[in-house]
Design a protein around this motif. Sequence first.
Motif, PDB file in Angstrom:
ATOM      1  N   CYS A 108       0.787  -1.210  -0.101  1.00  0.00           N
ATOM      2  CA  CYS A 108       0.050  -0.073  -0.217  1.00  0.00           C
ATOM      3  C   CYS A 108       0.819   1.284   0.202  1.00  0.00           C
ATOM      4  CB  CYS A 108      -0.947   0.173   1.293  1.00  0.00           C
ATOM      5  SG  CYS A 108      -1.929   1.169   1.461  1.00  0.00           S
ATOM      6  N   VAL A 110       0.095   4.369   1.082  1.00  0.00           N
ATOM      7  CA  VAL A 110      -0.476   5.315   2.158  1.00  0.00           C
ATOM      8  C   VAL A 110       0.490   5.503   3.045  1.00  0.00           C
ATOM      9  CG1 VAL A 110      -2.305   6.435   3.615  1.00  0.00           C
ATOM     10  CG2 VAL A 110      -2.714   5.099   1.485  1.00  0.00           C
ATOM     11  N   GLY A 111       1.107   4.210   3.547  1.00  0.00           N
ATOM     12  CA  GLY A 111       2.198   4.130   4.545  1.00  0.00           C
ATOM     13  C   GLY A 111       1.860   4.845   5.666  1.00  0.00           C
ATOM     14  N   CYS A 112       0.620   4.302   6.503  1.00  0.00           N
ATOM     15  CA  CYS A 112       0.100   4.663   7.762  1.00  0.00           C
ATOM     16  C   CYS A 112       1.098   4.448   8.816  1.00  0.00           C
ATOM     17  CB  CYS A 112      -1.343   4.055   8.186  1.00  0.00           C
ATOM     18  SG  CYS A 112      -2.557   4.754   6.848  1.00  0.00           S
ATOM     19  N   CYS A 115       0.843   0.656  10.356  1.00  0.00           N
ATOM     20  CA  CYS A 115       0.277  -0.347   9.635  1.00  0.00           C
ATOM     21  C   CYS A 115       1.379  -1.322   8.910  1.00  0.00           C
ATOM     22  CB  CYS A 115      -0.452   0.232   8.620  1.00  0.00           C
ATOM     23  SG  CYS A 115      -1.006  -1.097   7.369  1.00  0.00           S
ATOM     24  N   THR A 117       1.380  -3.304   6.571  1.00  0.00           N
ATOM     25  CA  THR A 117       1.282  -3.552   4.978  1.00  0.00           C
ATOM     26  C   THR A 117       1.757  -1.935   4.557  1.00  0.00           C
ATOM     27  OG1 THR A 117      -0.722  -4.469   5.294  1.00  0.00           O
ATOM     28  CG2 THR A 117      -0.290  -3.422   3.274  1.00  0.00           C
ATOM     29  N   GLY A 118       1.646  -0.821   5.190  1.00  0.00           N
ATOM     30  CA  GLY A 118       2.367   0.385   4.611  1.00  0.00           C
ATOM     31  C   GLY A 118       3.610   0.391   4.539  1.00  0.00           C
ATOM     32  N   GLY A 153      -4.012  -2.687   1.395  1.00  0.00           N
ATOM     33  CA  GLY A 153      -4.212  -1.996   0.462  1.00  0.00           C
ATOM     34  C   GLY A 153      -5.380  -0.622   0.586  1.00  0.00           C
ATOM     35  N   GLU A 154      -5.224   0.201  -0.206  1.00  0.00           N
ATOM     36  CA  GLU A 154      -6.293   1.406  -0.298  1.00  0.00           C
ATOM     37  C   GLU A 154      -6.973   1.274  -1.217  1.00  0.00           C
ATOM     38  OE1 GLU A 154      -7.349   4.326   1.420  1.00  0.00           O
ATOM     39  OE2 GLU A 154      -8.441   4.106  -0.282  1.00  0.00           O
ATOM     40  N   VAL A 185      -9.066   6.016   3.464  1.00  0.00           N
ATOM     41  CA  VAL A 185      -8.534   7.045   4.207  1.00  0.00           C
ATOM     42  C   VAL A 185      -9.136   8.561   3.826  1.00  0.00           C
ATOM     43  CG1 VAL A 185      -6.359   6.184   4.471  1.00  0.00           C
ATOM     44  CG2 VAL A 185      -6.764   7.406   2.580  1.00  0.00           C
TER      45      VAL A 185
END
Length: 338
Positions: A108, A110-112, A115, A117-118, A153-154, A185
């Motif tokens: 993903c 977005v890179g929160c 998270c 996954t990010g 994922g986003e 998001v």
Amino acid sequence: MRIADLHQTLAQLGALPVHQGRITRAWLNGKALDTGTRHQKAENFLPLRVREGLPAIATQLEQLASISERHPGADGSARLLVKLHDGQLVESVLLPRDGLCVSTQVGCAVGCVFCMTGKSGLIRQVGSAEIVAQVALARRERSVKKVVFMGMGEPAHNLDNVLEAINLLGTEGGIGHKNLVFSTVGDPRVFERLPQQAVKPALALSLHTTDAALRAQLLPRAPAYDPAELMALGEEYARATGYPIQYQYTLLAGINDSQAEIDRLLELFKGKYAVLNLIPYNSLPDDDYQRPSGERIVQIVRYLHSRGVLTKVRNSAGQDVDGGCGQLRARADKPERI
Ligand code: SF4
């Protein structure tokens, strides 16, 4: 493969919409495509060329995705590590009460900050047929009546594939539209496209704080919406569809659980058609972010609830298994030494 490709292949073989629907429903219900002679009977009729083409199509659909690991949780959920046709791994989660959480991207962008996954960045998009294949696989394990797009994922970054999957699941898949939950998001394209869809999913918006500057730090590559502006857009969609917006709020000790934050939440939620899902962060002792104490979580929930905000505490399903989304995949990529 996209769902449109599957329909095009079937149409080229001479399948009418009624035939396509029958084949697609069998796939969506997790059944092996029947290539036997029963399709010669009137009630099951498929044209000869379709029957002859079905074995190749069935093989292609089988190869889209397979379950490579199952991790049952104590709460009735189970995390599934799903291998896609090119060997990439994503996670699906069987949720209690016939729910399923699916992944829409490998990695993903977005890179929160909280998270797993990010951390990998975006590796590739998950095709619409691969999204639906996660439902077909899950239905071989148990019934699925609700699908949430909250896995890896986003979804807004893979919008065409996600909307194609939603459309199929809300028609041939037999899933009620409000039981398809698009989680994002917040992205301008979502607010433009979702209201135009024939199948309008419910919407979950990741809020995580009421402070725009803090939100930009926590969700570094999310569109820079002010939380109040994001909620105004959400409210418009909620009123148009008749389903409340679910706001996701990952509780991080000392970051977004102060009384000032909670009071601002109260202000923002006034008069909104919304549910607040508080998700206490699932932390390990050395993590940069920590979960608030149980006492603080209860205090926050009571405070908001008693003032009219419909607040629910949601634990990441199967968190006793391997923590949050993306951790199974991360572990599979780096096998632990024994
Ligand atoms: Fe992407 Fe969702 Fe993880 Fe944020 S929480 S990095 S949007 S998968």
